[in-house]
Design a protein around this motif. Sequence first.
Motif, mmCIF file in Angstrom:
data_model
loop_
_atom_site.group_PDB
_atom_site.id
_atom_site.type_symbol
_atom_site.label_atom_id
_atom_site.label_comp_id
_atom_site.label_asym_id
_atom_site.label_seq_id
_atom_site.Cartn_x
_atom_site.Cartn_y
_atom_site.Cartn_z
ATOM 1 N N SER A 1 40.863 4.953 -20.352
ATOM 2 C CA SER A 1 39.829 4.456 -21.260
ATOM 3 C C SER A 1 38.536 5.248 -21.099
ATOM 4 O O SER A 1 37.861 5.564 -22.079
ATOM 5 N N LYS A 2 38.195 5.567 -19.837
ATOM 6 C CA LYS A 2 37.010 6.387 -19.598
ATOM 7 C C LYS A 2 37.165 7.759 -20.226
ATOM 8 O O LYS A 2 36.234 8.295 -20.827
ATOM 9 N N ALA A 3 38.361 8.348 -20.072
ATOM 10 C CA ALA A 3 38.617 9.654 -20.668
ATOM 11 C C ALA A 3 38.535 9.573 -22.190
ATOM 12 O O ALA A 3 38.033 10.487 -22.843
ATOM 13 N N GLY A 4 39.027 8.453 -22.769
ATOM 14 C CA GLY A 4 38.928 8.267 -24.214
ATOM 15 C C GLY A 4 37.487 8.209 -24.678
ATOM 16 O O GLY A 4 37.126 8.792 -25.707
ATOM 17 N N ARG A 5 36.639 7.525 -23.911
ATOM 18 C CA ARG A 5 35.214 7.464 -24.259
ATOM 19 C C ARG A 5 34.561 8.842 -24.133
ATOM 20 O O ARG A 5 33.664 9.181 -24.907
ATOM 21 N N THR A 6 35.029 9.626 -23.156
ATOM 22 C CA THR A 6 34.497 10.981 -23.006
ATOM 23 C C THR A 6 34.845 11.836 -24.220
ATOM 24 O O THR A 6 34.010 12.593 -24.720
ATOM 25 N N VAL A 7 36.085 11.703 -24.709
ATOM 26 C CA VAL A 7 36.497 12.451 -25.901
ATOM 27 C C VAL A 7 35.680 12.019 -27.113
ATOM 28 O O VAL A 7 35.269 12.846 -27.937
ATOM 29 N N ILE A 8 35.428 10.718 -27.241
ATOM 30 C CA ILE A 8 34.578 10.231 -28.337
ATOM 31 C C ILE A 8 33.178 10.827 -28.231
ATOM 32 O O ILE A 8 32.557 11.199 -29.238
ATOM 33 N N MET A 9 32.676 10.936 -27.005
ATOM 34 C CA MET A 9 31.372 11.551 -26.796
ATOM 35 C C MET A 9 31.372 13.002 -27.275
ATOM 36 O O MET A 9 30.429 13.463 -27.926
ATOM 37 N N HIS A 10 32.467 13.726 -26.983
ATOM 38 C CA HIS A 10 32.574 15.108 -27.448
ATOM 39 C C HIS A 10 32.645 15.164 -28.974
ATOM 40 O O HIS A 10 32.126 16.098 -29.588
ATOM 41 N N ALA A 11 33.293 14.159 -29.580
ATOM 42 C CA ALA A 11 33.334 14.100 -31.040
ATOM 43 C C ALA A 11 31.929 13.921 -31.617
ATOM 44 O O ALA A 11 31.572 14.542 -32.626
ATOM 45 N N CYS A 12 31.127 13.086 -30.964
ATOM 46 C CA CYS A 12 29.731 12.902 -31.395
ATOM 47 C C CYS A 12 28.953 14.205 -31.258
ATOM 48 O O CYS A 12 28.145 14.563 -32.134
ATOM 49 N N GLN A 13 29.183 14.936 -30.158
ATOM 50 C CA GLN A 13 28.510 16.221 -29.978
ATOM 51 C C GLN A 13 28.927 17.208 -31.062
ATOM 52 O O GLN A 13 28.105 17.984 -31.557
ATOM 53 N N LEU A 14 30.213 17.184 -31.430
ATOM 54 C CA LEU A 14 30.683 18.066 -32.500
ATOM 55 C C LEU A 14 30.014 17.720 -33.825
ATOM 56 O O LEU A 14 29.598 18.608 -34.578
ATOM 57 N N LEU A 15 29.900 16.422 -34.125
ATOM 58 C CA LEU A 15 29.235 15.999 -35.361
ATOM 59 C C LEU A 15 27.779 16.448 -35.370
ATOM 60 O O LEU A 15 27.253 16.865 -36.407
ATOM 61 N N LEU A 16 27.125 16.381 -34.206
ATOM 62 C CA LEU A 16 25.749 16.853 -34.122
ATOM 63 C C LEU A 16 25.667 18.354 -34.401
ATOM 64 O O LEU A 16 24.748 18.822 -35.069
ATOM 65 N N CYS A 17 26.647 19.104 -33.882
ATOM 66 C CA CYS A 17 26.676 20.547 -34.164
ATOM 67 C C CYS A 17 26.877 20.811 -35.648
ATOM 68 O O CYS A 17 26.304 21.732 -36.217
ATOM 69 N N MET A 18 27.710 19.974 -36.287
ATOM 70 C CA MET A 18 28.025 20.181 -37.704
ATOM 71 C C MET A 18 26.844 19.885 -38.618
ATOM 72 O O MET A 18 26.829 20.322 -39.768
ATOM 73 N N THR A 19 25.856 19.136 -38.119
ATOM 74 C CA THR A 19 24.679 18.882 -38.960
ATOM 75 C C THR A 19 23.951 20.181 -39.308
ATOM 76 O O THR A 19 23.188 20.215 -40.272
ATOM 77 N N ALA A 20 24.204 21.238 -38.528
ATOM 78 C CA ALA A 20 23.567 22.525 -38.825
ATOM 79 C C ALA A 20 23.979 23.057 -40.195
ATOM 80 O O ALA A 20 23.233 23.824 -40.815
ATOM 81 N N PHE A 21 25.156 22.640 -40.704
ATOM 82 C CA PHE A 21 25.602 23.132 -41.995
ATOM 83 C C PHE A 21 24.755 22.604 -43.149
ATOM 84 O O PHE A 21 24.746 23.176 -44.233
ATOM 85 N N THR A 22 24.058 21.487 -42.932
ATOM 86 C CA THR A 22 23.172 20.983 -43.982
ATOM 87 C C THR A 22 21.943 21.877 -44.136
ATOM 88 O O THR A 22 21.222 21.782 -45.128
ATOM 89 N N TYR A 23 21.715 22.733 -43.151
ATOM 90 C CA TYR A 23 20.559 23.642 -43.160
ATOM 91 C C TYR A 23 20.558 24.506 -44.419
ATOM 92 O O TYR A 23 19.569 24.560 -45.159
#
Length: 312
Positions: free
Chosen positions: A227-249
């Motif tokens: 479960s902890k590892a699953g939450r870590t992967v979700i955290m990485h997904a959030c980081q990826l979404l934050l990176c993708m916000t650059a495309f709105t630039y």
Amino acid sequence: MVNSTVMNTAMKAALLHSDPLYLVLISLMLSCFCLFIFFMAIILWAFFSTSHMEEEPRYILFVHMLINDAVYLVLGLFVFFVTAYVIYFPVPVCYILVMVTSTSFKVTPYTLAVMCLERYVAICFPLRHAEVCTRQKSYLAIAMIWIIGLIPNVADFIILCSSVKQDFFYHYCLCVRSEFVLTEAQNTIRSLVHATTFSLVGLIIVFTYIKIMLVAVKLDSGKASASKAGRTVIMHACQLLLCMTAFTYTLTEAYLRKYLYMLPVINFFFFMCLPRFISPLIYGIRDEVFSKYLKRFVLCKPVRTAPNSVTS
């Protein structure tokens, strides 16, 4: 014509720099950057002063991502300010800065993908984790990440050299990518690389999350760590979404720039810098070892060492 263009650019820059909102944004940006460097220094101190962390692949990958984000921010801020103040550099210098920044931008999602795969192996194949995920293989993965990130820029350089005159690299220019995009093929390569990168990384994150959570459901004994590892992967997904916000630039600048002259500054701060400013906080606060060091330096609390007290 060239002189009048430079003069108009300089006049617009002077008007922008006198705007109070611009000064507030710049102050906020520099303050966030200083905080990022402060937290990064604490995390690096924790990493290099805790012996077992230097052997953990996930910590090695995270520290690499943190250093990469620092490189991206330093170069990005430098390019932003020299462009904002209309400072011209030799074309080779500008091209190297733009290409390194572009490569660094792609390295972050690649690193997130490898970190998710490492958690996938740790939970789904625990008996093989020590064999598959080693310190040496982590450094090899980092080298491969940078090679993959550089390949599109090598292709871009070849196309650029075949499309310009011989004296192109003897000129001076503003350090912006648009100065070096002279063919449709360059735009096509860039769009394909970004779409492929974020689609592939997104699929890896979804795949690893599903597999890890299936293990958490099936095995009661390993449910907590999974479960902890699953939450870590979700955290990485959030980081990826934050990176993708650059495309709105590019989208917002293309359609809204004529309505808001402050838009490039706002876009650069919120969509290019801010996601990387909060990256060390996202991971550092969750991890027991990092959080102890953060409390020590921020709240002046002593660190109590506990071997292997790390989160999954």
